[in-house]
Motif scaffolding. Structure first.
Motif, short mmCIF file in Angstrom:
data_model
loop_
_atom_site.label_atom_id
_atom_site.label_comp_id
_atom_site.label_asym_id
_atom_site.label_seq_id
_atom_site.Cartn_x
_atom_site.Cartn_y
_atom_site.Cartn_z
N LEU A 184 10.13 22.35 1.76
CA LEU A 184 8.97 23.20 1.53
C LEU A 184 9.36 24.68 1.55
CD1 LEU A 184 6.25 21.40 3.72
CD2 LEU A 184 6.35 21.48 1.23
N LYS A 185 10.21 25.04 2.51
CA LYS A 185 10.66 26.43 2.60
C LYS A 185 11.47 26.83 1.38
CE LYS A 185 10.75 26.78 7.66
NZ LYS A 185 11.61 26.85 8.86
N ALA A 186 12.18 25.87 0.81
CA ALA A 186 12.98 26.15 -0.39
C ALA A 186 12.10 26.23 -1.65
CB ALA A 186 14.04 25.07 -0.56
N GLY A 187 10.80 25.95 -1.47
CA GLY A 187 9.88 26.04 -2.61
C GLY A 187 9.99 24.89 -3.57
N MET A 188 10.49 23.75 -3.09
CA MET A 188 10.63 22.60 -3.99
C MET A 188 9.26 22.03 -4.34
SD MET A 188 13.92 20.48 -2.53
CE MET A 188 13.71 19.23 -3.82
N PRO A 189 9.00 21.76 -5.60
CA PRO A 189 7.72 21.16 -6.00
C PRO A 189 7.63 19.73 -5.49
CG PRO A 189 9.18 21.25 -7.89
CD PRO A 189 9.88 22.00 -6.77
N TYR A 190 6.41 19.29 -5.23
CA TYR A 190 6.23 17.92 -4.74
C TYR A 190 4.88 17.37 -5.19
CZ TYR A 190 3.08 19.98 -1.27
OH TYR A 190 2.04 20.64 -0.67
N VAL A 191 4.80 16.07 -5.20
CA VAL A 191 3.52 15.39 -5.37
C VAL A 191 3.18 14.75 -4.03
CG1 VAL A 191 3.93 14.92 -7.82
CG2 VAL A 191 4.57 13.20 -6.11
N LEU A 192 1.90 14.44 -3.85
CA LEU A 192 1.49 13.73 -2.63
C LEU A 192 1.29 12.28 -3.00
CD1 LEU A 192 0.75 14.44 0.38
CD2 LEU A 192 -1.63 14.07 -0.34
N ARG A 193 1.96 11.39 -2.26
CA ARG A 193 1.88 9.95 -2.55
C ARG A 193 1.16 9.20 -1.43
NH1 ARG A 193 4.95 7.90 -6.71
NH2 ARG A 193 6.53 9.30 -7.61
N LEU A 194 0.51 8.12 -1.82
CA LEU A 194 -0.07 7.18 -0.87
C LEU A 194 1.07 6.38 -0.23
CD1 LEU A 194 -2.66 5.66 0.22
CD2 LEU A 194 -2.29 4.06 -1.66
N ARG A 195 1.03 6.21 1.07
CA ARG A 195 2.00 5.34 1.74
C ARG A 195 1.40 3.92 1.72
NH1 ARG A 195 5.98 6.89 5.26
NH2 ARG A 195 4.92 8.88 5.65
N SER A 196 1.74 3.19 0.68
CA SER A 196 1.09 1.89 0.49
C SER A 196 1.33 0.96 1.66
CB SER A 196 1.61 1.23 -0.79
OG SER A 196 1.09 -0.07 -0.92
N PHE A 197 0.28 0.29 2.05
CA PHE A 197 0.37 -0.70 3.13
C PHE A 197 0.18 -2.11 2.57
CE2 PHE A 197 -3.71 1.46 2.91
CZ PHE A 197 -4.61 0.42 2.66
N GLY A 198 0.36 -2.24 1.23
CA GLY A 198 0.16 -3.53 0.58
C GLY A 198 1.35 -4.45 0.74
N ASN A 199 1.08 -5.71 0.55
CA ASN A 199 2.12 -6.75 0.61
C ASN A 199 1.95 -7.62 -0.64
OD1 ASN A 199 3.64 -9.07 1.09
ND2 ASN A 199 3.22 -9.07 3.29
N GLU A 200 2.98 -7.64 -1.48
CA GLU A 200 2.85 -8.36 -2.74
C GLU A 200 2.72 -9.87 -2.55
OE1 GLU A 200 6.21 -7.39 -5.07
OE2 GLU A 200 7.69 -8.08 -3.61
N GLU A 201 2.96 -10.35 -1.33
CA GLU A 201 2.76 -11.77 -1.05
C GLU A 201 1.29 -12.08 -0.74
OE1 GLU A 201 5.21 -13.94 -1.37
OE2 GLU A 201 6.53 -12.26 -1.92
N LYS A 202 0.51 -11.01 -0.52
CA LYS A 202 -0.91 -11.20 -0.20
C LYS A 202 -1.77 -10.87 -1.43
CE LYS A 202 -0.47 -10.20 4.74
NZ LYS A 202 -0.94 -9.33 5.86
N LYS A 203 -3.01 -11.29 -1.37
CA LYS A 203 -3.92 -11.13 -2.51
C LYS A 203 -5.13 -10.28 -2.13
CE LYS A 203 -1.73 -14.33 -5.03
NZ LYS A 203 -1.05 -14.05 -6.31
N ILE A 204 -5.70 -9.63 -3.16
CA ILE A 204 -7.02 -9.03 -3.01
C ILE A 204 -8.00 -9.93 -3.75
CG2 ILE A 204 -6.13 -6.67 -2.88
CD1 ILE A 204 -7.43 -6.35 -5.77
N PHE A 205 -9.23 -9.96 -3.31
CA PHE A 205 -10.27 -10.77 -3.94
C PHE A 205 -11.46 -9.87 -4.25
CE2 PHE A 205 -7.73 -13.43 -1.19
CZ PHE A 205 -7.43 -14.52 -2.00
N VAL A 206 -11.86 -9.86 -5.52
CA VAL A 206 -12.97 -9.02 -5.96
C VAL A 206 -13.99 -9.89 -6.66
CG1 VAL A 206 -13.68 -7.10 -7.43
CG2 VAL A 206 -11.49 -6.99 -6.20
N ASP A 207 -15.24 -9.75 -6.27
CA ASP A 207 -16.32 -10.48 -6.91
C ASP A 207 -16.90 -9.60 -8.02
OD1 ASP A 207 -18.32 -12.22 -7.61
OD2 ASP A 207 -19.61 -11.75 -5.90
N ASP A 208 -16.28 -9.68 -9.19
CA ASP A 208 -16.76 -8.87 -10.32
C ASP A 208 -18.10 -9.44 -10.80
OD1 ASP A 208 -15.70 -6.81 -12.56
OD2 ASP A 208 -16.84 -8.42 -13.51
#
Length: 546
Positions: A184-208
């Motif tokens: 930050l002090k060096a002025g390097m550009p950055y993006v802000l990322r989500l620290r994903s807490f997902g697990n690709e072995e698990k599923k989401i379920f949505v009632d569309d």
């Protein structure tokens, strides 16, 4: 180990408000039980698609009288923004009678208590919620350059793994406080990322609400929340906005289904309830026996502006879209011919999960039916307004004698079986052409079964007896009186019994007169046509036809 609160202050030193303050500023809406809050949230980056209009119609119908339908402008991509796009969106909705209850009302104006309704004016809100995620350890700065990300992807492709920024490939995920501060002090550009807490072995379920139960792997990608300039990505901004604006149902194209794992995870990270999802199948087109989506590039009818320019009556287009919305609409319409659309008991449950096929012929039939119910004054005003923008010569003709134009549209209008000659306003010139010498061009030839000599005799005899003061009965009696002296039967039934005894029948005589004065075989009531044309023009046309 990272001190999350200290990092949040380093990244967002100017953000003082907390999410709780925004929660208080935008409280849950005081609406009746079950009332829906829907939204249309376009980017001002191009033309409005017919699919957008269909989605808006569903939004409006779903919200109904008890809910709220609002317009939000998602203008975070300034590079692609088109000047005047917001006004174009608003005028497009207004043309079709779809009026939001709140939201943007112009390029710089808005109405409602849940704004700003333009995302570029909400940067501080996004920063506040981003800061809260950093404080909870759920977001972090990523200093990887575009070149590093591209190299990362090439390595993943070479290794045969899922591409993206996640897990062991997320190089900035575990940077120490010291490393972050140094960058930050060096002025390097950055993006802000989500620290994903997902697990690709698990599923989401949505009632569309259309597609039914959807099951998908959880998101594992550390998606970007804020870009290097602090502007949020669509994913993050829409999650914050839909929560604070208290959206209950998100109506959108089913191409967004693949984003559900990301969106559900964002709502979870924000600690709020996700809205219900209504994923609409695209409007399809039949081409060479195969179905495909209506294309912005290939199909002019995909643009809402096409319907305005061609002059389709807004009511007809909306009525047609209603047939795509609910399978029971057409039966309801047959039983409720004169009822307003607002009386239709629309329900999302009756929407089709598969893409509806766009049927131009059906649209035109519906528009013909809609126009046939308009008064002459309504048709005149609609055609006149359309011609002002799209057909200046026609506009000038109508402006020179409005009463004549209204009289033209009044012929065969009203009654149990009105004519259905026009499906759109750009057909008006052809419909009206023979009433104006400037536009008159004969289209149909004389009937072949009537000789040239007989035609001459009919036209000569009729010109001698024509009187524009005649009643309709007197007018037709004169036509019948012409028949026998010229060898024609005044009675069609008598002719059919013994056709060899006559040169033709009264219908043939009328056809000769109709074609002589209008140049067409098929016109509205000939008696009324002659009255509008006027005696001088009628006699001139009869003489010219000889």
């Amino acid at each position: 180990m990272t001190d999350h609160k200290r990092l949040a202050e380093l990244l967002f030193p100017d953000i003082q408000k907390t999410p709780a303050e925004y929660e208080a500023l935008y409280p849950p809406r005081a609406l009746p039980e079950g009332a829906m809050v829907t939204r249309f949230a376009p980017s001002p980056t191009g033309f409005m698609h017919i699919g957008n209009l269909f989605s808006c119609l569903i939004d409006r119908l779903a919200a109904g009288k008890n809910g709220i339908f609002y317009l939000r402008i998602e203008d975070t991509d300034k590079k692609r923004e088109v000047p005047g796009a917001i006004d174009a969106i608003l005028s497009g909705l207004a043309y079709f009678g779809i009026v939001p209850d709140e939201g943007m009302t112009g390029e710089t104006s808005e109405e409602g208590d849940y704004g700003p309704y333009k995302q570029s004016l909400r940067r501080e809100i996004y920063a506040c919620f981003a800061k809260a995620l950093v404080e909870k350890g759920m977001a972090y700065p990523c200093f990887c350059s575009e070149e590093e990300i591209a190299a990362l992807r090439r390595q993943q492709e070479a290794d045969g793994v899922t591409p993206g920024y996640y897990g062991e490939w997320a190089r900035c995920r575990e940077l120490s406080d010291e490393q972050i501060e140094e960058k930050l002090k060096a002025g390097m550009p950055y993006v802000l990322r989500l620290r994903s807490f997902g697990n690709e072995e698990k599923k989401i379920f949505v009632d569309d609400k259309i597609k039914g139960k959807l099951e998908m792997p959880e998101n594992v990608q550390d998606i970007v929340l804020l870009k290097t300039d602090g502007i949020p990505t669509y994913h993050f901004a829409h999650a914050v906005d839909d929560h604070l604006m208290r959206t209950t149902h998100v109506v959108r194209g089913d191409e967004w289904i693949s984003s559900l794992p990301v969106h559900i995870q964002l709502f979870q990270a924000l600690g709020v309830k996700a809205p219900k999802y209504v994923h609409i199948a695209p409007i399809m087109k039949l081409e060479n026996g195969n179905k495909r989506k209506l294309s912005k590039r290939k199909d002019p009818e995909s643009a809402v502006s096409f319907y305005v320019k061609e002059g389709y009556p807004a009511e007809g287009v909306v009525e047609y879209l209603m047939t795509l919305s609910n399978s029971n609409f057409e039966d309801w319409r047959k039983a409720n011919r004169a009822a307003p659309l607002s009386d239709f008991p629309f329900t999302i449950k009756k929407m089709s999960a598969s893409g509806a096929l766009f049927d131009q012929a059906k649209l035109e039939d519906i528009c013909k039916d809609v126009i046939s119910k308009f008064t002459a004054d309504e048709v005149f005003s609609r055609v006149f307004a359309w011609a002002k923008d799209e057909d200046e010569p026609l506009y000038r003709l109508m402006a020179a004698d409005p009463d004549k134009a209204k009289a033209i549209f009044a012929i065969d209008r009203g009654g149990a079986k009105p004519r259905k000659d026009m499906a759109r306003w750009n057909m008006a010139k052809q419909y009206m052409a023979y009433f104006y010498d400037e536009l008159f061009v004969p289209e149909d030839p004389m009937p072949e079964n009537i000789t040239a000599e007989d035609r001459q005799a009919i036209l000569t005899r009729y010109a001698a007896v024509y009187d524009e003061a005649d009643t309709k009965e007197e007018w037709f009696a004169k036509i019948k009186a012409l028949c026998e002296p010229l060898g024609f039967s005044p009675d069609v039934k008598a002719y059919k019994k013994d056709p060899a005894a006559y040169r033709g029948h009264v219908g043939d005589v009328s056809t000769v007169l109709r074609i002589a004065v209008t140049g067409r075989r098929n016109t509205p009531d000939l008696y009324e046509v002659l009255k509008v044309l006027g005696k001088e023009r009628v006699l001139s046309r009869l003489a010219a036809a000889k």
